[in-house]
Every structure is written in structure tokens, then in C-alpha cells.
Design an enzyme around this catalytic site. Sequence first.
Site, mmCIF file in Angstrom:
data_model
loop_
_atom_site.group_PDB
_atom_site.id
_atom_site.type_symbol
_atom_site.label_atom_id
_atom_site.label_comp_id
_atom_site.label_asym_id
_atom_site.label_seq_id
_atom_site.Cartn_x
_atom_site.Cartn_y
_atom_site.Cartn_z
ATOM 1 N N CYS A 87 0.819 -1.220 0.000
ATOM 2 C CA CYS A 87 0.000 0.000 0.000
ATOM 3 C C CYS A 87 0.847 1.261 0.000
ATOM 4 C CB CYS A 87 -0.915 -0.004 1.222
ATOM 5 S SG CYS A 87 -0.022 -0.202 2.788
ATOM 6 N N GLU A 130 -7.587 -6.600 1.702
ATOM 7 C CA GLU A 130 -7.487 -5.602 2.769
ATOM 8 C C GLU A 130 -6.425 -4.572 2.396
ATOM 9 O OE1 GLU A 130 -5.002 -4.918 5.228
ATOM 10 O OE2 GLU A 130 -3.574 -6.317 4.359
ATOM 11 N N ARG A 181 -5.821 1.661 14.203
ATOM 12 C CA ARG A 181 -5.501 0.986 12.943
ATOM 13 C C ARG A 181 -6.706 0.712 12.040
ATOM 14 N NH1 ARG A 181 -0.707 -0.876 11.424
ATOM 15 N NH2 ARG A 181 -0.599 -2.226 9.618
ATOM 16 N N ARG A 183 -8.594 -0.245 8.649
ATOM 17 C CA ARG A 183 -8.277 -1.014 7.445
ATOM 18 C C ARG A 183 -9.553 -1.186 6.621
ATOM 19 N NH1 ARG A 183 -2.892 -1.083 6.914
ATOM 20 N NH2 ARG A 183 -2.932 -2.939 5.607
#
Length: 404
Positions: A87, A130, A181, A183
Site C-alpha cells: 500500500c 485488505e 488501525r 483497514r
Amino acid sequence: MKKLTFVDLFAGCGGLSLGLEQAGFSPVYVNELNKDAMESYLMNRRMHFPHLDKYKSYDIKEAIKNEAIFKDLRGKNIDLVCGGPPCQGFSNIGIRRSYSVEKRQLPSNHLFEDMAYFIHEVRPKVFIFENVEGLLRSKWTKTGDKGEIFDDVLTTFRKIPDYEVKYKLLHAKDYGVPQRRPRIIVIGVREGLIASRSNSDDAVEAGFLPEPTNNYPDLIDVLSDLVDENFEYGGHTSIYPNPVQSDFQKYLRTKPDGNIAKKGDALTDHEYSNHSARVRKKFKAMIDNDGDIPEEFRTKKFAQRLLQKEWDDRGPSITVTSLPDDFVHFSQARSLSVREWARIQTFPDWYQFSGKRTTGGIRRAGNPRENIFDREVPKYTQIGNAVPVKLAEAIGQHIKNLLD
């Protein structure tokens, strides 16, 4: 009972896989480009899944040209294919390090297409993609439309025949992880297997992803047993300095054989950075001033945050990255060790990591303008890139229940 099977693409050091394994899945094939991350993945699985040394690939683009791989996996009737393509070009940090190259020019930003092709060929019952939250806002070019990359990702996965595809932005803190976090999760379920509870695109509303549990621990309950009062900068602590002090630590210290590590047992990856005298003073002042950085230590470039022993009413407010210097330990004037970093990602202490402890500059970030795409992936980066194990376990358990 026959275990459910899965394939992990872009597996990194194995956080997503480990959570799925804890939920009752068995890996049958793994793909990961970086050799250190792949070795981290394999070294933790050679005892229970020795076949992975054979059933693996490094470059996804080479793997999808190999019809023998697809033929073998189709014969195994795979339950789940999952993966999180790199990413770098979608995250806020990645944007700063992409040297002004347009995202369309970064080869790693098109790996979702290879993943979709892999899924199309293998035909698993479920697939999971993801990635970082930034994907939802990313543009292919500076003049592009906000979110156009995610639109292309979603369209690509929805073009795979015979799958119902939903998505949801999950926060790891909602599933037992001591960090925020966020996602983005895209999940596809083969049509006819599971009835969606909703026509909405929301994967949780539809019943494809689990409801939040909100059972995150405080950092004092995650890290307190690793506090060595006799630590030395540049040194390491090789045995547990304290007994278990919380239920969460009991989980982290439980070995694969079920035994719980005791005070004095061997401990790995608990090394301390050799901070300069000025940095040590700065960190000590932050601890003494409840996180505030005194004026004499402030810089325009970067400011660390002091970790909280206990979260406030909003819960975890941090997100682990690839840089250990982002945060200061709540009671000792230092950054976190690799083992502490791994704990915040909910890796148990028996889990080992291969490669360098850390690295920097072009070795970690590459330089797309010079066509340098190879990057070192040291231990901190492997851990920072991983899916938190507890989040993966929650997703895996939910999917297992659906398929059962």
C-alpha cells in the site's frame, strides 16, 4: 473435522495468516515478494505446515502465469483467498515517499488486478482484500477524482463472476487490538453460499464481517511485564524480567504447546535503541510532562508521542507504522523494542521475525523516479505492515462460522 483451507497473497510476515490459523484455517499456499518477510512467514510454520516451503511464490506476476498452480489449487476446493497488496502508494506515509510520481505509474498500485485474476482462476468460496484507509480517498493523478482508485478496485473485484462483494472500513481497536488501525476490507462470497442480510454495501450489516467486540486492552496490560528496570541503551533483555501481570499477557506468552512463559524464560527481539543523550533527555521530559515536548526539544520535522498506560474514553488512538521512533514508552525514556512493537500488533511472543532490526532511507522506501522499487523490509517494517493478529482471528472465526 476437516480444517478450512486458505491462500495468503502478499502475506508479509504472516499476521493475517496467523489470525486465520488461530480461527481454524490451514494455509495451503503463500505468496510474498520480500525474502525476509517470506522467511519470517515460513520459519513460524515449518513445524505445522512444512508443505509451504514448496507451495509458495515470490512474484505474483510470475505465479499467475503458472497454470499448474491454479490447477492444483482448484483441485483443493479452496475456502478462502486473502491478501493485502503493498500500500505504499495509497497510504499517507507512502504518498510522502513516492517522489511525486503519479500513482498510476507505481507498479505496486496495480497488484489488486493480479489478485483478482488469481481469485478468478482459483474460485474460492470467499475472498478478502485488505488495505489502508487512504485507499478510500486516493486519486490516480493530482487532477483525478477523490476515491477513484478504490472505485477501480471495487469494480475489478465485482467483475469476478458469481461473487457478491461488500466492503467496510474496520478499526482494529474494535476487535481486541490495542491500537486504532483502520483497514478497508473488501469481501466476496460465492453466490448461493451465504444469504446476505442486507442490500447495503456494508459488509458488517450484510453479515459478511463480524460485529465489533470492543474488548481492547490498555497498553499497561500489554507491555508492563517486559519492563526491565536494568535495561541499557543499545543492549537487550534476553529473558522475561517479570511474571505475567494480565490476562492479555498470558495470551501473548502462551507457546504453541500451551505452556505459558515464566519469569526467567528466554525472550527474543527485546533490544533497545542506542538513543543520543539529547533524545534520552527529550523522552524523559515527555514522560515527566505527561507527553508534552518542552520547547527546547521541539523540531519542525518530527514529534514523537508518549504512549498512554491506559486509554481514555475514546479508546486506542495510535496506529503502528513501520517506524519505531513514532512513539515513546510510557515509563522508560526509549522507543519500543521489536517485541513490544509485535505485541501491539497482537503477535504472540513465540512468533519470530527474520532480517535486519531496522533500516532507513532509500533502502526502505525505494525511489520510483529512479525505477528503484526494491525495498528492504526490516523487522519493524514487517510488523508495521502486518494485519493485527486479533483482527484477522475475528474475521477468520466469523467466516468459519458462516461456512460451517
